[in-house]
Scaffold this active site. Structure first.
Site, PDB file in Angstrom:
ATOM      1  N   HIS A  95      -5.797  11.186   7.624  1.00 44.45           N
ATOM      2  CA  HIS A  95      -6.047  10.141   8.270  1.00 44.45           C
ATOM      3  C   HIS A  95      -7.558  10.750   9.299  1.00 44.45           C
ATOM      4  O   HIS A  95      -7.817  11.275   9.468  1.00 44.45           O
ATOM      5  CB  HIS A  95      -5.257   9.216   8.799  1.00 44.45           C
ATOM      6  CG  HIS A  95      -4.556   8.618   7.754  1.00 44.45           C
ATOM      7  ND1 HIS A  95      -5.182   8.090   6.508  1.00 44.45           N
ATOM      8  CD2 HIS A  95      -3.108   8.280   7.675  1.00 44.45           C
ATOM      9  CE1 HIS A  95      -4.344   7.817   5.873  1.00 44.45           C
ATOM     10  NE2 HIS A  95      -2.541   7.793   6.338  1.00 44.45           N
ATOM     11  N   THR A 110       0.617  11.460  -1.223  1.00 48.56           N
ATOM     12  CA  THR A 110      -0.110  11.784  -2.258  1.00 48.56           C
ATOM     13  C   THR A 110      -0.838  13.299  -1.255  1.00 48.56           C
ATOM     14  O   THR A 110      -1.027  14.516  -2.440  1.00 48.56           O
ATOM     15  CB  THR A 110      -0.769  11.090  -2.413  1.00 48.56           C
ATOM     16  OG1 THR A 110      -1.064  10.210  -2.967  1.00 48.56           O
ATOM     17  CG2 THR A 110      -2.318  11.459  -3.317  1.00 48.56           C
ATOM     18  N   ALA A 111      -1.051  13.780  -0.379  1.00 50.24           N
ATOM     19  CA  ALA A 111      -0.933  14.575   0.548  1.00 50.24           C
ATOM     20  C   ALA A 111      -0.691  15.480   0.246  1.00 50.24           C
ATOM     21  O   ALA A 111      -0.769  17.122  -0.071  1.00 50.24           O
ATOM     22  CB  ALA A 111      -0.924  14.664   1.553  1.00 50.24           C
ATOM     23  N   LYS A 128       0.860  -1.119  -0.377  1.00 51.39           N
ATOM     24  CA  LYS A 128      -0.051   0.207   0.054  1.00 51.39           C
ATOM     25  C   LYS A 128       0.979   1.336   0.195  1.00 51.39           C
ATOM     26  O   LYS A 128       1.584   1.670   0.826  1.00 51.39           O
ATOM     27  CB  LYS A 128      -0.838  -0.014   1.271  1.00 51.39           C
ATOM     28  CG  LYS A 128      -2.217   1.664   1.674  1.00 51.39           C
ATOM     29  CD  LYS A 128      -2.929   1.678   0.223  1.00 51.39           C
ATOM     30  CE  LYS A 128      -3.705   2.783   0.772  1.00 51.39           C
ATOM     31  NZ  LYS A 128      -4.498   2.574   1.927  1.00 51.39           N
ATOM     32  N   VAL A 129       0.828   2.018  -1.058  1.00 51.05           N
ATOM     33  CA  VAL A 129       1.493   3.780  -1.080  1.00 51.05           C
ATOM     34  C   VAL A 129       0.953   4.463  -1.305  1.00 51.05           C
ATOM     35  O   VAL A 129      -0.852   4.172  -1.472  1.00 51.05           O
ATOM     36  CB  VAL A 129       2.851   3.070  -2.280  1.00 51.05           C
ATOM     37  CG1 VAL A 129       3.739   1.320  -2.264  1.00 51.05           C
ATOM     38  CG2 VAL A 129       2.131   2.595  -3.961  1.00 51.05           C
ATOM     39  N   SER A 130       1.169   5.795  -1.065  1.00 54.27           N
ATOM     40  CA  SER A 130       1.064   6.668  -1.821  1.00 54.27           C
ATOM     41  C   SER A 130       0.507   6.429  -3.706  1.00 54.27           C
ATOM     42  O   SER A 130       1.745   6.503  -4.185  1.00 54.27           O
ATOM     43  CB  SER A 130       1.399   7.713  -1.499  1.00 54.27           C
ATOM     44  OG  SER A 130       1.702   8.649  -0.223  1.00 54.27           O
TER      45      SER A 130
END
Length: 310
Positions: A180, A136-137, A67-69
């Protein structure tokens, strides 16, 4: 069958390695698969790691599934393929920029002013803490700042995400970019929302907000990649059909999170795009990376790099 020590089950000889966060959305999604309840799914050897760690693992080529950005994809798509399911996209779920003082004026932005101004003008030249510069943020923040912060922000400081709100509260930075469950808890630190990166993204593109991706090693082959995608979809659907089945796994790894917050977290980040990116999901990812490349934030990707294959 054997237990991997992290909650997964499977044959030690044939288990595929997977790394995802201990956040409720990930444990909810992968609970059925990790515990061997998805028929015909390959067994998993689970490692829990925050997204900045899994981003680094992907860049080094470590792990079968990660699970990655979405922001990491331009650096890893040669070795890894994007699975069209299992990740996090959505609406109303973007990162927030927080400050110690409330924004003033109808357009926000009055952190250091009492007059109505664009949302981000008060951040011009100011110090902002972010959880990673390859997230991504961060891309969403830089795209927002390009539109909303005349002259750009000042220093960007990278801090672990759990340190960002205390740093803003204590005045060590002027603002913080949070992700989150911080969407639900920032008021407990006496902080205020200056801007929502997701709102800006949705307003300017009309697309859902791309956050976290599931990638798998291309060398596993198309047949296995298709099987992995089917397993991820089945695990998501099983979690929806019987949410209580995943609750022990979710709460075991939720880092003492309040169960109500965990439920809100799952409700926000696990949605139809988790089961299938679809055309809108792919368009959102492509749009993010295309805009970010135009700003010089990431390398450009080939036109066919995100083509769904499963």
């Amino acid at each position: 069958m054997s237990t991997d020590g992290n909650g997964g089950t499977g044959s030690a000889a044939s288990a595929l390695s997977i790394a995802f966060s201990p956040c409720p959305n990930d444990t909810f999604v992968f609970d059925a698969w990790a515990h061997g309840r998805v028929p015909d799914a390959p067994p998993l050897d689970v490692t829990f790691a925050d997204i900045d760690v899994t981003n680094g693992m992907a860049e080094r080529g470590e792990g079968d599934l990660l699970k990655v950005s979405y922001a990491m994809l331009p650096w890893v798509l040669d070795e890894y393929a994007l699975l069209p399911c299992g990740g996090a996209l959505g609406r109303g779920c973007g990162p927030l920029v927080l400050t110690r003082e409330p924004a003033d004026g109808p357009q926000g932005g009055g952190l250091f002013s009492d007059s109505p101004r664009p949302q981000g003008e008060s951040l011009k030249g100011r110090t902002v803490a972010v959880p990673s510069e390859r997230s991504t943020a961060y891309l969403l923040f830089r795209l927002w700042a390009a539109d909303e912060v005349p002259g750009d922000v000042g220093e960007v400081v990278v801090l672990p995400f759990h340190e960002i709100m205390p740093a803003v509260r204590d005045g060590r930075v002027d603002a913080g970019l949070v992700i989150h469950e911080a969407r639900f808890t920032y008021q407990e630190y006496g902080l205020h929302k200056l801007a929502d990166m997701g709102e800006h993204w949705e307003r300017t593109t009309g697309l859902p907000i791309p956050l976290g991706a599931i990638i798998a090693r291309r060398s596993l082959g198309t047949r296995m990649l298709t099987r992995l995608a089917e397993s991820a979809r089945a695990s998501v659907r099983m979690a929806w059909e019987d949410p209580e089945a995943s609750r022990p796994y979710v709460m075991e790894h939720a880092q003492e999170m309040d169960p109500a917050v965990a439920d809100r977290h799952i409700g926000l980040y696990v949605n139809e795009f988790t089961a299938d990116l679809g055309e809108d999901g792919i368009a959102a990812v492509r749009g993010l990376l295309t805009r970010a490349a135009a700003e010089g934030l990431v390398p450009p990707i080939p036109d066919d790099a995100l083509s769904p294959w499963a």
